[in-house]
Design an enzyme around this catalytic site. Sequence first.
Site, short mmCIF file in Angstrom:
data_model
loop_
_atom_site.label_atom_id
_atom_site.label_comp_id
_atom_site.label_asym_id
_atom_site.label_seq_id
_atom_site.Cartn_x
_atom_site.Cartn_y
_atom_site.Cartn_z
N CYS A 114 0.82 -1.22 0.00
CA CYS A 114 0.00 0.00 0.00
C CYS A 114 0.85 1.27 0.00
CB CYS A 114 -0.93 0.02 1.21
SG CYS A 114 -2.06 -1.35 1.21
N HIS A 254 -2.42 7.10 3.99
CA HIS A 254 -3.01 5.90 3.37
C HIS A 254 -4.29 5.57 4.13
CE1 HIS A 254 -3.78 2.04 1.84
NE2 HIS A 254 -3.32 1.37 2.88
N ASN A 284 -9.99 0.44 1.79
CA ASN A 284 -8.54 0.47 1.55
C ASN A 284 -8.28 0.09 0.09
OD1 ASN A 284 -5.81 -0.05 1.34
ND2 ASN A 284 -5.68 -1.33 3.17
N1 ACO Z 1 -17.24 -8.60 11.55
C1 ACO Z 1 -17.53 -8.97 12.81
N2 ACO Z 1 -16.58 -9.42 13.66
C2 ACO Z 1 -15.33 -9.49 13.20
C3 ACO Z 1 -14.97 -9.13 11.89
C4 ACO Z 1 -16.00 -8.66 11.05
N3 ACO Z 1 -15.77 -8.27 9.78
N4 ACO Z 1 -13.65 -9.31 11.73
C5 ACO Z 1 -13.17 -9.77 12.90
N5 ACO Z 1 -14.17 -9.89 13.79
C6 ACO Z 1 -14.12 -10.35 15.17
C7 ACO Z 1 -12.90 -11.20 15.45
O1 ACO Z 1 -13.16 -12.55 15.11
C8 ACO Z 1 -12.71 -11.00 16.94
O2 ACO Z 1 -13.64 -11.82 17.60
P1 ACO Z 1 -13.22 -12.53 18.98
O3 ACO Z 1 -12.89 -11.41 19.94
O4 ACO Z 1 -14.43 -13.32 19.34
O5 ACO Z 1 -12.01 -13.35 18.65
C9 ACO Z 1 -13.15 -9.55 17.14
O6 ACO Z 1 -13.96 -9.21 15.99
C10 ACO Z 1 -12.02 -8.57 17.27
O7 ACO Z 1 -11.09 -8.81 16.20
P2 ACO Z 1 -9.74 -7.99 16.08
O8 ACO Z 1 -8.96 -8.53 14.94
O9 ACO Z 1 -9.07 -7.91 17.42
O10 ACO Z 1 -10.32 -6.54 15.72
P3 ACO Z 1 -9.54 -5.20 15.60
O11 ACO Z 1 -10.17 -4.19 16.43
O12 ACO Z 1 -8.05 -5.38 15.71
O13 ACO Z 1 -9.81 -4.78 14.08
C11 ACO Z 1 -8.79 -4.75 11.90
C12 ACO Z 1 -9.36 -5.62 13.03
C13 ACO Z 1 -9.91 -3.84 11.42
C14 ACO Z 1 -8.34 -5.67 10.78
C15 ACO Z 1 -7.62 -3.89 12.44
O14 ACO Z 1 -6.72 -4.69 13.15
C16 ACO Z 1 -6.88 -3.20 11.34
O15 ACO Z 1 -7.41 -2.36 10.64
N6 ACO Z 1 -5.57 -3.49 11.19
C17 ACO Z 1 -4.77 -2.91 10.15
C18 ACO Z 1 -5.06 -3.57 8.87
C19 ACO Z 1 -4.37 -2.86 7.76
O16 ACO Z 1 -4.21 -1.69 7.80
N7 ACO Z 1 -3.95 -3.57 6.77
C20 ACO Z 1 -3.25 -2.91 5.73
C21 ACO Z 1 -3.43 -3.66 4.53
S1 ACO Z 1 -2.44 -2.82 3.45
C22 ACO Z 1 -1.86 -3.78 2.20
O17 ACO Z 1 -0.70 -3.70 1.93
C23 ACO Z 1 -2.86 -4.71 1.48
#
Ligand code: ACO
Length: 327
Positions: A114, A254, A284
């Site tokens: 990204c 980003h 994203n």
């Molecule tokens: N809907 C409902 N529940 C969900 C979902 C969803 N879509 N996704 C995960 N959950 C659940 C999980 O299973 C977990 O449940 P549990 O507590 O029973 O185990 C709970 O929600 C919390 O999950 P977390 O992963 O701890 O949630 P978090 O608050 O960390 O958010 C997220 C996750 C949004 C992915 C966040 O960590 C994030 O944005 N991270 C950065 C990701 C990013 O920027 N990636 C860049 C990609 S760039 C590239 O190069 C492609």
Amino acid sequence: MLKGARVTGLASAVPERVLTNYDLEKMVDTSDEWIFSRTGIRERRIVEPGQGASHLSVQSSRETLKRAGVAPEELDLIMVATVTPDSPLPATSCLVQSELKAKNAAAFDLVAGCSGFVYALSAGSQFVKGGAYRKVLVVGVDILSSLTNWKDRTTCVLFGDGAGSCILEPGEPGEGVLAVSLGADGECSKFLYIEAGGSKLPPSRDTVSRGQHYIQMAGNEVFKHAVREMESSLVKALKECGLGMGDLDFLIPHQANVRIIDALRRRAGLKEEQVVVNIDRFGNTSSGSIPIAMEEACRDGRLKKGDIVGLTAFGAGLTWGTAILRW
Ligand code: ACO
């Protein structure tokens, strides 16, 4: 003395098809409330089958050329930052070159997750500042929907498709791209990767049936590194051109998660209105996200001539980078 490298045209292209959080509720076990509160995303754009990265790149680039008043044959170089090329060969930049009829341009793709657009802008500005090229087209594009496992709720709610592009041309020193700071940490590659489909594990019936061609991500780890590294590269790039956080008029980060953007904004001591955010509408879009947001802020009059603007990104690699521009 090195010249400046100024942005002379800017445009973006996103698909027409909108996929809302409510649509996703019908596909996986999720809710609009969860997605919006955890990410800031309401909807994203998704391409039609058969449309690859070159499709949106060409759409965006044609408009960019028009806005810059540059003819395709005047282009010296086309750089396309993407992790989702139309196909492994040839480079998507060559397909763009052909479609635009930019017959005098060299062309290559650049892969930096990204952070791709910031990396490409940095490289492009070096060609212009050093005098090797006078007109460089920089495209950031990704079709992350093509790498998304639509049954995996932890990733499929995050991504969208989109492209943005700009042209870099020589300017006065102190105009356009003032400084850049890039970084990477391959030790963190395990937090965001696609296992199969490359030379080490070529695509096969087995890799596809195991879902190894989809994005895998440790979201929490990526989150922590993103905030830390974007802040430090922002500080470094500002220092490089003799500026500090207080000199920034706008930050265009980003668009991966609004909580990451907010954490960065607070650390940087910026007001909400100084940070460009459009993740609610596009999700994203990887290499597309910064030029799409930049174009929007330019079009609606937020960015004004002379403003100091920081572009900062992070992505798979992990990679990160910041470019400071005088608008
Ligand atoms: N809907 C409902 N529940 C969900 C979902 C969803 N879509 N996704 C995960 N959950 C659940 C999980 O299973 C977990 O449940 P549990 O507590 O029973 O185990 C709970 O929600 C919390 O999950 P977390 O992963 O701890 O949630 P978090 O608050 O960390 O958010 C997220 C996750 C949004 C992915 C966040 O960590 C994030 O944005 N991270 C950065 C990701 C990013 O920027 N990636 C860049 C990609 S760039 C590239 O190069 C492609």
